[in-house]
Design an enzyme around this catalytic site. Structure first.
Site, PDB file in Angstrom:
ATOM      1  N   SER A 370      99.229  61.814  68.626  1.00  0.00           N
ATOM      2  CA  SER A 370      98.370  62.409  69.646  1.00  0.00           C
ATOM      3  C   SER A 370      96.910  62.034  69.412  1.00  0.00           C
ATOM      4  CB  SER A 370      98.534  63.927  69.641  1.00  0.00           C
ATOM      5  OG  SER A 370      97.730  64.521  70.628  1.00  0.00           O
ATOM      6  N   TRP A 373      96.410  58.407  70.241  1.00  0.00           N
ATOM      7  CA  TRP A 373      96.427  58.233  71.698  1.00  0.00           C
ATOM      8  C   TRP A 373      95.080  58.640  72.307  1.00  0.00           C
ATOM      9  CZ3 TRP A 373      96.568  62.331  75.463  1.00  0.00           C
ATOM     10  CH2 TRP A 373      96.840  61.912  76.767  1.00  0.00           C
ATOM     11  N   HIS A 374      94.456  59.683  71.758  1.00  0.00           N
ATOM     12  CA  HIS A 374      93.174  60.130  72.294  1.00  0.00           C
ATOM     13  C   HIS A 374      92.046  59.146  71.995  1.00  0.00           C
ATOM     14  CE1 HIS A 374      95.038  64.138  72.804  1.00  0.00           C
ATOM     15  NE2 HIS A 374      94.101  64.319  73.691  1.00  0.00           N
ATOM     16  N   GLY A 375      92.108  58.473  70.854  1.00  0.00           N
ATOM     17  CA  GLY A 375      91.041  57.521  70.534  1.00  0.00           C
ATOM     18  C   GLY A 375      90.870  57.358  69.035  1.00  0.00           C
TER      19      GLY A 375
END
Length: 545
Positions: A370, A373-375
């Protein structure tokens, strides 16, 4: 040229031009949704082309993401090829690596360019697209596996018939949820386009028409527009609250010198208020896009007992369950709900070895995915790493502490009725809500501040209270607390067994089934130890379930 249309609104509200463009696209999707749903289901290609055209209009003409649009086409075409040609079981992981690597490159570019939250660039839509493409890959693989190996969700979402390129593009570029979500599975999109999503509603409408001697005709379930525009009003209200209050209540103020002079209690309370207004912007965006999706017909979930329709399938956030979450599990299940489905079905379950239950490693892998995926900002990893330990703490509390506040003879099986709301249970729930929400606001600080330095300064200004709660709880549980609580629970179970035995004896005596003389000759109930052991077995069995 296009920017000049949005500049007056941006100047009036204090928002960036990109933010006004995004909101405009979401609002424009409402009338377009009314057009989309009127396209005939017998010609699905019309809906595919319409959705693709609108999305490209948003990307190219409004947002002016020319190179970004080509990059998205690369991800889509690459996934379509890999999922079709690679027959091995590693195919979904290849798609995952392909799309996540591409997304990470754009995250790196965004970080280097120091683009803030007010800037709309391609990594935002690409995050939603990555969820779609990786989920599609797993659904295709599930379509090739034996049905008996699949769980309920995998069976419902498995793709057996591979789509045409046009249908796949229509799915990938479904316009209401393309920019910020909600993400949907391929089978949900296919059911929307074909109209099979409304099969139950169609039968109900035909039955009602037949009863009234009317000619039955295919109808989209009633209530769609009412729900969609109610979501639009809610979204705009949240947006107004964000514009009005966010400058005065945000996490960046927690690193100012003026914040340090407040008392510790004032700082902690102020952080909770800031946390709410940090979430408000997400409530606004996700509620607006949910309404736009409902306007196209997505999200129908059936009927209420009174005959009204429910449209909950496009929801991405459950606000009440977030603001008053009794535990972290409820909170996480209610926040960014579609992303949670993706993480659960495409990461959490998939990294768990077959035949074993997910554990801490699965949770940590999911939180890491997660964050990835966010950065690449360090703040994401601080937040998700912290929440991984919060989740472990919550599980321990639910396993060991919760049974103590419930009646000793209550067996928490899946089909069991809700536990009685005793005083101790209510206190447990209230404390759980306060602790969960305060930990959520504390853990979200790095997610918004992004840097390690700013995050540590903010945490230090509230005396690291979140870490003290979590570390203290873990030390308690792993240093003998679990054993102490188990011993207390065993005593309670035995006492409940004695009480149950006495009540049963009294009932039998009063009914005349037995007499004191009979009781002296032979026992009519199992020994106390056996009764207690039976209750313990039931409790353990309920926990395992």
């Amino acid at each position: 040229m296009m920017d000049s249309l949005f500049k007056p609104v941006a100047d009036a509200t204090g928002a960036s031009i990109d933010q006004i463009k995004l909101i405009s696209c979401l609002l424009f999707s409402y009338p377009l949704g009314s057009v989309y749903i009127r396209l005939p289901p017998s010609r699905p290609e019309f809906k595919h082309i319409f959705s693709i055209a609108i999305t490209f209009f948003y990307l190219v003409l409004v947002l002016q993401l020319y190179v970004g649009t080509l990059q998205l086409l690369l991800s889509v075409s690459g996934t379509y090829y890999l999922a079709q040609k690679v027959q091995a079981s590693r195919m979904p992981w290849l798609v995952f690596m392909f799309t996540m690597t591409h997304l990470t490159i754009n995250h790196i570019i965004r970080t280097i360019s120091e683009a803030g939250y007010e800037t709309i660039e391609i990594s935002g839509p690409q995050m939603v697209l990555t969820m779609k493409l990786t989920t599609f890959a797993w659904n295709v693989l599930d379509g090739r596996r034996p049905a008996e190996e699949l769980d309920k969700w995998q069976t419902a979402q498995r793709v057996v018939e591979y789509p045409s390129l046009l249908e796949f593009l229509g799915y990938a570029f479904y316009f209401p949820g393309f920019l910020v979500g909600p993400f949907l599975t391929f089978n949900e999109y296919r059911a929307l386009v074909s109209g099979s999503l409304y099969n139950a509603a169609e039968k109900r409408e035909e039955d009602e028409s037949r009863a009234l001697n009317n000619i039955p005709r295919r109808l989209v379930p009633r209530g769609r527009k009412r729900v969609a525009f109610r979501k639009m009003i809610m979204g705009l209200a949240f947006l107004g609250a964000y514009v009005t209050f966010y400058p005065e209540f945000n996490f960046h103020l927690a690193i100012d010198d003026a914040f340090e002079v407040k008392t510790l209690l004032s700082r902690i309370i102020f952080l909770q208020v800031c946390g709410f207004f940090e979430r408000v912007k997400y409530y606004a965006i996700w509620t607006l896009t949910e309404g736009a999706s409902i306007q196209t017909g997505l999200g129908f979930t059936g009927y209420t007992k009174t005959g009204g329709t429910t449209w909950e399938g496009a929801a991405n956030v459950d606000i009440m369950n977030i603001e008053f979450a009794p535990n972290l599990k409820v909170l996480l299940d209610s926040w960014n709900m579609k992303t949670n489905v993706w993480l659960r079905e495409c990461v959490y379950k998939r990294v768990t070895p077959k035949g074993k239950k997910p554990g801490f490693r699965s949770s940590l892998a999911t939180f890491s995915a997660s964050a990835f995926w966010h950065g690449i900002a360090p703040g994401y990893y601080l937040s998700f790493f912290f929440f991984a330990f919060v989740q472990t703490t919550g599980r321990l509390a639910r396993t060991y502490i919760r049974p103590v506040v419930l009646p000793a003879n209550y067996v928490p099986r899946r089909d069991a009725p809700p536990p009685p709301q005793t005083t101790s249970k209510q206190i447990y729930d209230y404390l759980g809500t306060i602790i969960t929400v305060s930990l959520m606001n504390y853990g979200a600080v790095p997610f918004m501040l992004l840097t390690i330095d700013d995050s540590f300064v903010a945490w230090n200004n509230v005396m690291w209270y979140g870490h003290f709660i979590v570390v203290g709880a873990l030390v308690f549980f792993y240093c003998g607390g679990c054993i102490i609580i188990q011993e207390i629970q065993e005593v309670r179970i035995k006492e409940a067994g004695i009480k149950k035995q006495r009540e049963e004896l009294n009932r039998l005596v009063q009914s005349g089934s037995v007499t004191p003389t009979t009781l002296s000759r032979a026992p009519t109930l199992p020994p106390l130890d056996e009764a207690a052991q039976e209750l313990e077995r039931e409790l353990r069995g309920g926990k395992e379930e």
